[in-house]
Design a protein around this motif. Sequence first.
Motif, PDB file in Angstrom:
ATOM      1  N   VAL A 175      47.599  28.835  28.699  1.00 19.90           N
ATOM      2  CA  VAL A 175      47.724  30.165  29.300  1.00 19.90           C
ATOM      3  C   VAL A 175      48.875  30.922  28.641  1.00 19.90           C
ATOM      4  CG1 VAL A 175      48.037  31.420  31.455  1.00 19.90           C
ATOM      5  CG2 VAL A 175      46.899  29.210  31.474  1.00 19.90           C
ATOM      6  N   THR A 176      48.584  32.090  28.114  1.00 20.69           N
ATOM      7  CA  THR A 176      49.637  32.891  27.462  1.00 20.69           C
ATOM      8  C   THR A 176      50.369  33.722  28.513  1.00 20.69           C
ATOM      9  OG1 THR A 176      48.153  34.763  27.155  1.00 20.69           O
ATOM     10  CG2 THR A 176      48.210  33.128  25.375  1.00 20.69           C
ATOM     11  N   ASP A 177      51.541  34.253  28.135  1.00 22.10           N
ATOM     12  CA  ASP A 177      52.300  35.096  29.065  1.00 22.10           C
ATOM     13  C   ASP A 177      51.481  36.323  29.466  1.00 22.10           C
ATOM     14  OD1 ASP A 177      54.388  33.392  29.185  1.00 22.10           O
ATOM     15  OD2 ASP A 177      55.622  34.444  27.691  1.00 22.10           O
ATOM     16  N   ALA A 178      50.736  36.859  28.479  1.00 23.68           N
ATOM     17  CA  ALA A 178      49.925  38.059  28.760  1.00 23.68           C
ATOM     18  C   ALA A 178      48.896  37.747  29.848  1.00 23.68           C
ATOM     19  CB  ALA A 178      49.228  38.536  27.499  1.00 23.68           C
ATOM     20  N   GLU A 179      48.285  36.556  29.779  1.00 26.84           N
ATOM     21  CA  GLU A 179      47.293  36.174  30.789  1.00 26.84           C
ATOM     22  C   GLU A 179      47.951  35.975  32.153  1.00 26.84           C
ATOM     23  OE1 GLU A 179      43.823  33.441  29.225  1.00 26.84           O
ATOM     24  OE2 GLU A 179      45.664  32.994  28.162  1.00 26.84           O
ATOM     25  N   ARG A 180      49.113  35.298  32.113  1.00 20.90           N
ATOM     26  CA  ARG A 180      49.839  35.043  33.357  1.00 20.90           C
ATOM     27  C   ARG A 180      50.127  36.359  34.090  1.00 20.90           C
ATOM     28  NH1 ARG A 180      51.808  29.816  33.461  1.00 20.90           N
ATOM     29  NH2 ARG A 180      52.082  29.652  31.211  1.00 20.90           N
ATOM     30  N   GLN A 181      50.542  37.362  33.304  1.00 20.20           N
ATOM     31  CA  GLN A 181      50.855  38.657  33.904  1.00 20.20           C
ATOM     32  C   GLN A 181      49.600  39.380  34.383  1.00 20.20           C
ATOM     33  OE1 GLN A 181      53.280  40.660  30.978  1.00 20.20           O
ATOM     34  NE2 GLN A 181      54.844  39.077  31.215  1.00 20.20           N
ATOM     35  N   ALA A 182      48.514  39.179  33.655  1.00 20.53           N
ATOM     36  CA  ALA A 182      47.279  39.897  33.999  1.00 20.53           C
ATOM     37  C   ALA A 182      46.660  39.340  35.281  1.00 20.53           C
ATOM     38  CB  ALA A 182      46.277  39.808  32.852  1.00 20.53           C
ATOM     39  N   VAL A 183      46.899  38.067  35.568  1.00 21.96           N
ATOM     40  CA  VAL A 183      46.257  37.460  36.739  1.00 21.96           C
ATOM     41  C   VAL A 183      47.250  36.689  37.621  1.00 21.96           C
ATOM     42  CG1 VAL A 183      43.832  37.339  36.040  1.00 21.96           C
ATOM     43  CG2 VAL A 183      45.400  35.651  35.147  1.00 21.96           C
ATOM     44  N   PRO A 184      48.062  37.428  38.385  1.00 18.52           N
ATOM     45  CA  PRO A 184      48.969  36.757  39.331  1.00 18.52           C
ATOM     46  C   PRO A 184      48.166  36.041  40.429  1.00 18.52           C
ATOM     47  CG  PRO A 184      48.981  39.144  39.685  1.00 18.52           C
ATOM     48  CD  PRO A 184      48.137  38.892  38.464  1.00 18.52           C
ATOM     49  N   ALA A 185      48.786  35.040  41.066  1.00 18.61           N
ATOM     50  CA  ALA A 185      48.091  34.261  42.097  1.00 18.61           C
ATOM     51  C   ALA A 185      47.615  35.167  43.244  1.00 18.61           C
ATOM     52  CB  ALA A 185      49.033  33.190  42.637  1.00 18.61           C
ATOM     53  N   VAL A 186      46.486  34.802  43.837  1.00 11.19           N
ATOM     54  CA  VAL A 186      45.916  35.607  44.929  1.00 11.19           C
ATOM     55  C   VAL A 186      45.527  34.723  46.114  1.00 11.19           C
ATOM     56  CG1 VAL A 186      44.985  37.388  43.386  1.00 11.19           C
ATOM     57  CG2 VAL A 186      43.552  35.430  44.024  1.00 11.19           C
ATOM     58  N   ARG A 187      45.312  35.352  47.269  1.00 13.91           N
ATOM     59  CA  ARG A 187      44.898  34.630  48.475  1.00 13.91           C
ATOM     60  C   ARG A 187      43.389  34.719  48.638  1.00 13.91           C
ATOM     61  NH1 ARG A 187      46.812  37.280  53.192  1.00 13.91           N
ATOM     62  NH2 ARG A 187      47.190  35.304  54.225  1.00 13.91           N
ATOM     63  N   ALA A 278      34.919  43.527  47.857  1.00 17.28           N
ATOM     64  CA  ALA A 278      36.187  43.622  48.589  1.00 17.28           C
ATOM     65  C   ALA A 278      36.867  42.264  48.623  1.00 17.28           C
ATOM     66  CB  ALA A 278      35.912  44.101  50.012  1.00 17.28           C
ATOM     67  N   PRO A 279      38.188  42.255  48.819  1.00 13.79           N
ATOM     68  CA  PRO A 279      38.865  40.961  48.957  1.00 13.79           C
ATOM     69  C   PRO A 279      38.339  40.242  50.197  1.00 13.79           C
ATOM     70  CG  PRO A 279      40.453  42.784  48.871  1.00 13.79           C
ATOM     71  CD  PRO A 279      39.094  43.383  49.007  1.00 13.79           C
ATOM     72  N   LYS A 280      38.391  38.914  50.195  1.00 12.77           N
ATOM     73  CA  LYS A 280      37.868  38.168  51.337  1.00 12.77           C
ATOM     74  C   LYS A 280      38.942  37.850  52.376  1.00 12.77           C
ATOM     75  CE  LYS A 280      35.891  34.998  49.025  1.00 12.77           C
ATOM     76  NZ  LYS A 280      36.619  35.547  47.884  1.00 12.77           N
ATOM     77  N   VAL A 281      40.152  38.288  52.106  1.00 13.21           N
ATOM     78  CA  VAL A 281      41.191  38.181  53.118  1.00 13.21           C
ATOM     79  C   VAL A 281      41.496  39.617  53.513  1.00 13.21           C
ATOM     80  CG1 VAL A 281      43.589  37.557  53.539  1.00 13.21           C
ATOM     81  CG2 VAL A 281      42.143  36.074  52.147  1.00 13.21           C
ATOM     82  N   ALA A 282      41.452  39.903  54.805  1.00 12.86           N
ATOM     83  CA  ALA A 282      41.634  41.288  55.252  1.00 12.86           C
ATOM     84  C   ALA A 282      42.966  41.851  54.759  1.00 12.86           C
ATOM     85  CB  ALA A 282      41.566  41.351  56.775  1.00 12.86           C
ATOM     86  N   ALA A 283      42.941  43.100  54.367  1.00 14.21           N
ATOM     87  CA  ALA A 283      44.136  43.743  53.808  1.00 14.21           C
ATOM     88  C   ALA A 283      45.313  43.674  54.788  1.00 14.21           C
ATOM     89  CB  ALA A 283      43.829  45.191  53.477  1.00 14.21           C
ATOM     90  N   SER A 284      45.013  43.753  56.090  1.00 11.18           N
ATOM     91  CA  SER A 284      46.074  43.803  57.097  1.00 11.18           C
ATOM     92  C   SER A 284      46.882  42.499  57.167  1.00 11.18           C
ATOM     93  CB  SER A 284      45.471  44.085  58.453  1.00 11.18           C
ATOM     94  OG  SER A 284      44.500  43.093  58.740  1.00 11.18           O
ATOM     95  N   ASP A 285      46.263  41.368  56.802  1.00 13.78           N
ATOM     96  CA  ASP A 285      47.057  40.148  56.897  1.00 13.78           C
ATOM     97  C   ASP A 285      47.502  39.636  55.525  1.00 13.78           C
ATOM     98  OD1 ASP A 285      44.181  38.084  57.752  1.00 13.78           O
ATOM     99  OD2 ASP A 285      44.983  38.615  55.806  1.00 13.78           O
ATOM    100  N   ARG A 286      47.531  40.547  54.568  1.00 15.67           N
ATOM    101  CA  ARG A 286      48.007  40.171  53.245  1.00 15.67           C
ATOM    102  C   ARG A 286      49.534  40.042  53.250  1.00 15.67           C
ATOM    103  NH1 ARG A 286      45.536  44.172  49.307  1.00 15.67           N
ATOM    104  NH2 ARG A 286      43.747  43.812  50.627  1.00 15.67           N
ATOM    105  N   ILE A 287      50.059  39.043  52.546  1.00 14.30           N
ATOM    106  CA  ILE A 287      51.526  38.920  52.525  1.00 14.30           C
ATOM    107  C   ILE A 287      52.114  39.802  51.423  1.00 14.30           C
ATOM    108  CG2 ILE A 287      51.956  36.694  53.598  1.00 14.30           C
ATOM    109  CD1 ILE A 287      51.655  35.413  50.789  1.00 14.30           C
TER     110      ILE A 287
END
Length: 287
Positions: A175-187, A278-287
């Motif tokens: 994984v390159t730095d460019a990829e790491r930045q393009a895809v931060p971890a998600v819920r 749409a994301p599968k975790v409701a926007a309201s409970d996003r950290i």
Amino acid sequence: MEINPLHPLFAAEVTGLDLDSPPDRETFSEIHEAFEKYAVLVFRNQPITDEQQIAFSERFGDLETTKVGTPGAGSKLITLTNFSPEGKIVPPTDKQVLSGKANREWHADSSFKEVAAYASMLSAREIPSSGGNTEYLSMRSVYADLPADLKQKADKAVAIHDFSYGRSKIDPHLVTDAERQAVPAVRQAMVINHGPHGKSLYLGAHAARVEGYAEEEGRELIDTLMDFANQPKYIYSHAWQPHDLILWHNRAVLHRATPFDSANQRRLMVRTTIAGKAPKVAASDRI
Ligand code: OGA
Ligand code: MN
């Protein structure tokens, strides 16, 4: 058009259809319905061009644009191959081959994006004489069969999906730095509700941690669930025939590549990816 099941639990084969010209509304709605039901559709004998593949995929929704660091970046196509544009088989240390290796772990495409992929369409342009199957795991059947205590845990859980996590297991430099930045971890919610088609367990190679769990306990839960899922009775293994085209539901099945003689034989697959809405975790409970 005929639709015939390929496995007792999911996956079906579609024959008598010619995707050279786009299907009419009625035929398309039959296909769409079958897709929601079977989660994997195999269209036989479809020697389509990139443009035809894009056009057919777009009937199912907007397409993802290929992310930085993947062959086809910036376009609507991903090319999975073990040879260079000049036709030379690439060495086993090449990123192309390592990424192919990473695909051998059960995964859902783009689960590392906040809006994870809805479906993927893969076209077999060149296949090896043996090996190189793609396998599918019915995560709806898995969820339905989960022991009650695991089901309860999964129902409440949110997994953190991280592209770098899955890839680093194969090779820390993949994984390159460019990829790491393009895809931060998600819920991602660990369980998806498909209404009339039941619920499915949503995990795979990018699932790194579980929210609210200590790192190790979260890992343990993910591993326990994946061990339960990874049983032969939930798997359909597809032996590709030339010009097969497969559409799979990334939120209802996981998939993985299997090995072939990649030092001597060529394999060329072209993928389009239909974006989620749409994301599968409701926007309201996003950290
Ligand atoms: C993909 C994938 C597996 C394979 O195209 O997303 O994981 O067998 N492919 O090529
Ligand atoms: Mn994949």
